[in-house]
Design a protein around this motif. Structure first.
Motif, short mmCIF file in Angstrom:
data_model
loop_
_atom_site.label_atom_id
_atom_site.label_comp_id
_atom_site.label_asym_id
_atom_site.label_seq_id
_atom_site.Cartn_x
_atom_site.Cartn_y
_atom_site.Cartn_z
N PRO A 435 0.83 -1.20 0.00
CA PRO A 435 0.00 0.00 0.00
C PRO A 435 0.87 1.26 0.00
O PRO A 435 2.08 1.18 0.23
CB PRO A 435 -0.82 -0.13 1.29
N THR A 436 0.26 2.39 -0.25
CA THR A 436 1.01 3.64 -0.43
C THR A 436 1.87 3.99 0.79
O THR A 436 2.98 4.49 0.64
CB THR A 436 0.01 4.78 -0.73
N ASP A 437 1.38 3.67 1.99
CA ASP A 437 2.20 4.00 3.17
C ASP A 437 3.40 3.06 3.31
O ASP A 437 4.50 3.49 3.61
CB ASP A 437 1.36 4.04 4.46
N SER A 438 3.21 1.76 3.03
CA SER A 438 4.37 0.89 3.24
C SER A 438 5.42 1.07 2.14
O SER A 438 6.61 0.79 2.34
CB SER A 438 3.93 -0.56 3.47
N ALA A 439 5.01 1.61 0.98
CA ALA A 439 6.00 1.96 -0.05
C ALA A 439 6.92 3.08 0.45
O ALA A 439 8.10 3.14 0.10
CB ALA A 439 5.29 2.41 -1.32
N TYR A 440 6.37 3.96 1.30
CA TYR A 440 7.12 5.13 1.77
C TYR A 440 7.83 4.88 3.10
O TYR A 440 8.94 5.38 3.33
CB TYR A 440 6.14 6.31 1.93
N ASN A 441 7.17 4.09 3.95
CA ASN A 441 7.64 3.96 5.33
C ASN A 441 8.70 2.88 5.53
O ASN A 441 8.43 1.86 6.17
CB ASN A 441 6.45 3.63 6.24
N TRP A 442 9.86 3.05 4.96
CA TRP A 442 10.99 2.16 5.23
C TRP A 442 12.25 2.97 5.03
O TRP A 442 12.19 4.11 4.55
CB TRP A 442 10.95 0.91 4.33
N THR A 443 13.36 2.41 5.42
CA THR A 443 14.59 3.19 5.41
C THR A 443 15.62 2.52 4.49
O THR A 443 16.40 1.68 4.93
CB THR A 443 15.15 3.30 6.85
N PRO A 444 15.60 2.88 3.22
CA PRO A 444 16.55 2.24 2.29
C PRO A 444 18.00 2.46 2.70
O PRO A 444 18.87 1.66 2.37
CB PRO A 444 16.26 2.91 0.95
N GLU A 445 18.25 3.53 3.47
CA GLU A 445 19.64 3.86 3.88
C GLU A 445 20.23 2.80 4.81
O GLU A 445 21.44 2.77 4.99
CB GLU A 445 19.68 5.20 4.62
N LYS A 446 19.38 1.98 5.44
CA LYS A 446 19.96 0.94 6.30
C LYS A 446 19.14 -0.34 6.25
O LYS A 446 19.07 -1.07 7.21
CB LYS A 446 20.14 1.46 7.73
N TYR A 447 18.57 -0.60 5.11
CA TYR A 447 17.72 -1.77 4.96
C TYR A 447 18.55 -3.05 4.98
O TYR A 447 19.57 -3.15 4.30
CB TYR A 447 16.96 -1.64 3.64
N LEU A 487 12.22 9.14 -1.10
CA LEU A 487 13.22 8.28 -0.43
C LEU A 487 14.60 8.44 -1.07
O LEU A 487 15.61 8.37 -0.39
CB LEU A 487 12.80 6.81 -0.52
N SER A 488 14.62 8.65 -2.38
CA SER A 488 15.91 8.78 -3.09
C SER A 488 16.59 10.12 -2.85
O SER A 488 17.80 10.22 -2.90
CB SER A 488 15.72 8.69 -4.60
N TRP A 489 15.79 11.14 -2.65
CA TRP A 489 16.33 12.51 -2.61
C TRP A 489 16.53 13.01 -1.18
O TRP A 489 17.54 13.64 -0.85
CB TRP A 489 15.38 13.46 -3.36
N THR A 490 15.55 12.75 -0.33
CA THR A 490 15.48 13.41 0.98
C THR A 490 16.05 12.50 2.06
O THR A 490 15.74 11.31 2.09
CB THR A 490 13.99 13.72 1.30
N THR A 491 16.85 13.05 2.96
CA THR A 491 17.45 12.21 4.00
C THR A 491 16.41 11.78 5.03
O THR A 491 15.36 12.40 5.19
CB THR A 491 18.60 12.94 4.73
N GLU A 492 16.77 10.71 5.74
CA GLU A 492 15.83 10.07 6.65
C GLU A 492 15.24 11.04 7.68
O GLU A 492 14.03 11.04 7.93
CB GLU A 492 16.57 8.93 7.37
N GLU A 493 16.10 11.90 8.26
CA GLU A 493 15.60 12.78 9.34
C GLU A 493 14.61 13.82 8.82
O GLU A 493 13.88 14.43 9.59
CB GLU A 493 16.74 13.43 10.12
N ASN A 494 14.56 13.97 7.52
CA ASN A 494 13.68 14.97 6.93
C ASN A 494 12.39 14.35 6.37
O ASN A 494 11.61 15.02 5.72
CB ASN A 494 14.45 15.66 5.80
N ARG A 495 12.22 13.04 6.60
CA ARG A 495 11.03 12.37 6.07
C ARG A 495 10.06 12.01 7.19
O ARG A 495 10.49 11.63 8.27
CB ARG A 495 11.42 11.07 5.33
N ASP A 496 8.78 12.11 6.86
CA ASP A 496 7.78 11.79 7.87
C ASP A 496 6.46 11.51 7.14
O ASP A 496 6.00 12.33 6.35
CB ASP A 496 7.64 13.00 8.82
N TRP A 497 5.88 10.34 7.37
CA TRP A 497 4.70 9.92 6.63
C TRP A 497 3.54 10.91 6.78
O TRP A 497 2.89 11.28 5.81
CB TRP A 497 4.29 8.51 7.05
#
Ligand code: TNX
Length: 539
Positions: A435-447, A487-497
Motif C-alpha cells: 500500500p502507499t504507506d508501506s511503499a514510503y515507510n521504510w529506510t533504504p539507507e539501512k535496509y 526516499l531517493s532525494w530526501t534524507t531520513e531525518e527529513n522524512r515523515d509519513w
C-alpha cells in the motif's frame, strides 16, 4: 563567435543588475499579497532546508526569464521552465530577450561556482518580491531547481489589486541537494510493449519529482524490443509477441535514440537492460544456435520465469553479445549497461559465473559500468560493477565485500508491480502487497544491514506481466513512484509519513492536469480527485 556570446551575456547581466538596483521603477504596482509560507508548500521530494520570508513574488505577464549564457545547458533549462509555465498558466514568458518594454519581475537561472553548490545536482533558490534567483553549478542542478519552481507555482492565479492575473509564489530561500546520485524507476517493455509516446509521458512525470534514471528492461522471454542492426531477427522474430497473445513491438534504433534524447532533455539517463543468460527465450527463438536449455525454442506468451538460458560455453555467443552490447552502448550516453542476470534457474552455477565474468569484460570494453540483478554477486567481478538488490540479501552483501555499490530495489518494498491490496485491479503479490504507506515507510539507507556508504541509490521497478497500456502503468506507478522519489532525494531525518501524506494529497490537481490515472489510495485525503476510491471499488 566568442565575442558575440560575451557581448550578449554582458548585456543580459547589465539588464539584470539594472533591474535589481532600480527599486523605484519596480514598485509601480501595489500588490496585496496575503502572508505566505514557503515552508508549507507541497514540495516532493522535500528539500534539505526552507527558510520562509512571508512575502509574495508575482509571476505574471511582466515576468522574464534570464539564464547564464556561458554555462552549458542553462539556456535550455530556462526554455524548459518557460514551456512548463506556458502549459500551466498559458502565459508566454520571454527567455533571454534583451529588450523588454515592461518588466516587473525576473527569474534568473545562474551558474554559480560557490562551494555550497559543489554537490552534484545541488541548487539554491532565493525568492524575493521581485526576483527569483536559482543558483547551481550545473544545468542538471538548475533543472532540479526549476522542478521546485514548477511545484510552487499555484495551479490557479489569485485576485490582487492588479488588473492582470498573477500567480503568487511565496518568498524565502531553499537550499537543496539529493542524498543519492542514482534515483531511478524501471519499466519492463518486454512482457508488454509500451510506445515511445508512453515512455515519454512516464519521463515527464518522473522528471517532475527529480528522478534522474529510467531503466528500460528491453528483453525477456516474451519479447526482444530493441533493434540490433547486425542481428536483425532479434526484433523481426523475437519482437512479434508479448504476454497474453497480443502482437508485441520493438523500438527501432531511431526510436530508442529519440527516447534517450528526450530523457537527456530532462537531465535523465536511460539504463538499457538486456536480460541474460536466463530470460532469453525470445533471443533464442530468433537465433536458436545460442539456446542452452536443450529444447527447441518457441515464441512464448505466458508469465513463467526461469525456463530459458543462453549456451554460456559457446564462444560465438560472446561475439554476438559484443555486437549487441556495442550497438546499444553506442546509443546510450549514460555510464551504465544492465545485463540482467536474474533467475537463471536452468543455467548451471559454474556456467552462470563464467558468463557474468565474460560479459562484464564486454561491457567494460564498451566503456560502461555493468549493473546486474543481485545474483551477479556470486561471480568474481570488479568493484566498479553494481548490484541491484531485489531479493537476495546475501548476494548483495557478497557484492559489497567486493567493493561494489548497490542499488536498492527490494521487491517487498520497492516493486511498482506489487498490488496495493487485495482489491487492486492490476499487479502481482508474490513479494508483498505494497500500500502507499508501506511503499514510503521504510529506510533504504539501512535496509537489511546494508549501510548508506554502499548504496548508489534507489530504483522502483515496474514489471509488466499484468499491465498493457499507459492507464494501467499509471495505476501501479502513481502514487507510489512519488514516494520513492522522496526516499531517493530526501534524507531520513527529513522524512515523515504524516507530513508527506498531506503533500501527496496536494499532488492531485497536477496529476489530474497531466491526465495521470493514478490509484486514489484511500489512505490519502486527495485534495481534488477525479477518481474516488468508491469508483475504483466498483469496477
Ligand atoms: C521477478 S525481479 C523478476 C521478473 C518478474 C518480476 C515480477 C527480477 C529481477 N525478476 O522477471 O517480472 O519478479 O514481479
Amino acid at each position: 563567435m566568442t565575442k558575440s556570446i560575451v557581448t550578449k551575456s554582458t548585456l543580459l547581466m547589465i539588464i539584470l543588475l539594472a533591474f535589481i538596483a532600480c527599486d523605484e521603477q519596480k514598485k509601480k504596482r501595489v500588490l496585496n499579497f496575503p502572508k505566505t509560507d514557503l515552508a508549507s508548500e507541497n514540495l516532493i521530494p522535500k528539500p534539505v532546508k526552507i527558510i520562509p520570508t512571508e512575502n509574495g513574488f508575482a509571476l505574471d505577464e511582466f515576468t522574464a526569464i534570464y539564464t547564464s549564457q556561458t554555462g552549458a545547458g542553462f539556456e535550455e533549462v530556462g526554455k524548459f521552465l518557460a514551456e512548463k509555465i506556458k502549459s500551466k498558466t498559458n502565459m508566454n514568458i520571454p527567455v533571454n530577450v534583451a529588450e523588454i518594454d515592461h518588466m516587473e519581475t525576473v527569474i534568473y537561472i545562474n551558474k554559480s561556482d560557490s562551494t555550497d553548490l559543489a554537490q552534484p545536482e545541488a541548487y539554491q533558490l532565493y525568492i524575493t518580491q521581485d526576483s527569483i534567483i536559482l543558483n547551481s553549478n550545473s544545468a542538471a542542478g538548475a533543472f532540479r531547481g526549476i522542478q521546485t519552481i514548477r511545484q510552487i507555482i499555484p495551479e490557479t492565479s489569485n485576485d490582487t489589486l492588479a488588473s492582470n492575473p498573477i500567480w503568487t509564489i511565496p518568498t524565502g530561500k531553499i537550499i537543496d541537494a539529493p542524498q543519492f546520485e542514482y534515483r531511478g524507476a524501471m519499466l519492463d517493455v518486454a512482457r508488454h510493449f509500451f510506445s515511445v509516446k508512453d515512455v515519454k509521458k512516464f519521463i515527464d512525470m518522473l522528471a517532475y519529482y527529480k528522478y534522474n534514471v529510467l531503466h528500460l528492461h528491453l528483453t525477456d522471454d516474451q519479447g526482444w524490443r530493441i533493434e540490433i542492426k547486425s542481428w536483425p531477427l532479434l526484433t523481426e522474430v523475437g519482437g512479434l509477441t508479448e504476454v497474453g497473445g497480443e502482437s508485441g513491438g520493438f523500438y527501432t534504433q531511431e526510436d530508442y535514440k529519440e527516447i534517450v534524447a528526450y530523457a537527456a532533455e530532462h537531465h535523465m539517463i536511460i539504463v538499457p537492460e538486456v536480460d541474460m543468460p536466463g530470460h532469453t527465450n525470445a533471443a533464442s527463438v530468433a537465433y536458436p544456435i545460442f539456446n542452452g536449455n536443450g529444447k527447441k525454442p518457441e515464441l512464448y506468451e505466458g508469465t513463467r520465469v526461469g525456463q530459458s538460458t543462453f549456451a554460456t560455453r559457446k564462444d560465438t555467443l560472446y561475439s554476438f553479445l559484443d555486437d549487441v552490447i556495442g550497438e546499444i552502448a553506442a546509443m546510450s550516453p549514460g555510464p551504465y549497461f544492465h545485463i540482467g542476470g536474474d533467475e537463471s534457474l536452468v543455467t548451471k552455477k559454474n556456467d552462470y559465473i563464467y558468463f557474468v565474468e565474460k560479459v562484464e569484460k564486454i561491457v567494460q570494453k564498451h566503456n560502461k559500468r555493468m549493473i546486474g540483478w543481485d545474483e551477479i554477486g556470486q561471480a568474481n567481478i570488479n568493484s566498479t560493477s553494481i548490484s541491484q538488490f531485489w531479493r537476495h540479501t546475501d548476494y548483495a552483501k557478497d557484492a559489497i565485500k567486493k567493493g561494489m555499490k548497490v542499488i536498492m530495489s527490494p521487491a517487498n518494498r520497492a516493486y511498482l508491480d506489487m498490488q496495493y491490496d487485495t482489491l487492486s485491479k492490476h499487479g502481482l503479490h508474490w513479494a508483498a502487497y505494497i500500500p502507499t504507506d508501506s511503499a514510503y515507510n521504510w529506510t533504504p539507507e539501512k535496509y537489511k544491514g546494508i549501510s548508506k556508504e554502499h548504496i548508489l541509490g534507489i530504483e522502483a521497478p515496474l514489471w509488466s506481466e499484468t499491465i498493457s497500456n499507459i492507464d494501467e502503468l499509471e495505476y501501479l506507478a502513481f502514487p507510489r513512484a512519488i514516494g520513492y522519489a522522496e526516499l531517493s532525494w530526501t534524507t531520513e531525518e527529513n522524512r515523515d509519513w504524516e507530513n508527506y501524506k498531506v503533500r501527496l494529497a496536494n499532488q492531485a490537481p497536477f496529476l489530474d492536469r497531466m491526465n495521470v490515472k493514478y490509484y486514489a489510495s484511500p489512505l490519502i485525503d486527495w485534495k481534488k480527485s477525479k477518481y474516488t476510491y468508491k469508483e475504483i471499488k466498483k469496477d
